[in-house]
Scaffold this active site. Structure first.
Site: not given
Ligand code: E4P
Length: 214
Positions: A83
């Site tokens: 990522k």
């Molecule tokens: C995605 O890969 C992120 O880990 C996640 O969806 C972020 O979500 P949030 O905005 O609720 O922290």
């Protein structure tokens, strides 16, 4: 639509897997910190539970560091997806990862042009954050629609991974638009499953069944 669980909590991941809901897992540095476990230990535990793509985020912000971290992460297991933050240095690394056959999830996407450029760099997944857009009064699902249109216009293979999903409505809309994947917290997956009429109906069936014993 594939379903990933957005979590660093192995109990939640195990439970969602038992329900047959999990095609993969996404994590981020905040979720890892919340787990209280060392990153590598957490990844090993998730890898033992889920046989599917598991996003593990780098913390470097320069291409060289991202490449080093990403290659190490990808070397742990073929299910690891690196990522990478959607910044210029991130895309430089994504282009090289793509040439090396390393899968990537480009994260923190907030606009359609960002999504198009990430695809051009060779991203396997693009993660538009719908909930965080909603938080600033910019309808997050519009972004998913825009990216779907653009990717379809050019037969782009990068998969749209709707992220920062906070509600069953995000889930429903993503499915209607044709998002390839959605990642959602365990609580949202449970909300999707429950319906008051199911509970009322089941209670009635069981109460009536008891009457047959009298
Ligand atoms: C995605 O890969 C992120 O880990 C996640 O969806 C972020 O979500 P949030 O905005 O609720 O922290």
């Amino acid at each position: 639509m594939k379903i990933f669980i957005d979590s660093g909590n192995t109990d939640e991941i195990r439970e969602a897997c038992a329900l047959g809901l999990v095609d993969g897992v996404t994590t981020n540095p905040s979720l890892v910190a919340k787990s209280g476990k060392p990153f590598r230990q957490l990844l090993d535990e998730i890898l033992a539970i889920v046989d599917g793509p598991i996003s593990a985020e780098v913390i470097s912000t320069h291409a060289e560091g991202i490449l080093k971290e990403g290659r190490e992460l990808a070397g742990i297991h073929h299910n690891i997806v690196v990522k990478v933050p959607l910044i210029p240095e991130g895309l430089k690394a994504v282009r090289i990862f793509s040439q090396e056959g390393i899968k990537t999830n480009v994260t923190l996407c907030f606009s359609a042009p960002q999504a198009l450029l990430s695809a051009k760099a060779g991203a396997t997944y693009i993660s538009p954050f719908v909930g965080r857009l909603d938080d600033i009064s910019a309808p997050g699902m519009n972004l998913i629609e825009d990216i779907r249109t653009i990717y379809d216009n050019y037969a782009i293979e990068t998969q749209i991974l709707t992220a920062s999903a906070r509600s069953p409505m995000h889930f429903m809309e993503a499915a209607k638009i044709g998002s390839d994947v959605i990642t959602a917290p365990f609580s949202v997956l449970m909300q999707l499953l429950s319906h008051p009429l199911t509970d009322i109906g089941l209670k009635k069936f069981l109460d009536d069944w008891e009457k047959t014993k009298k």
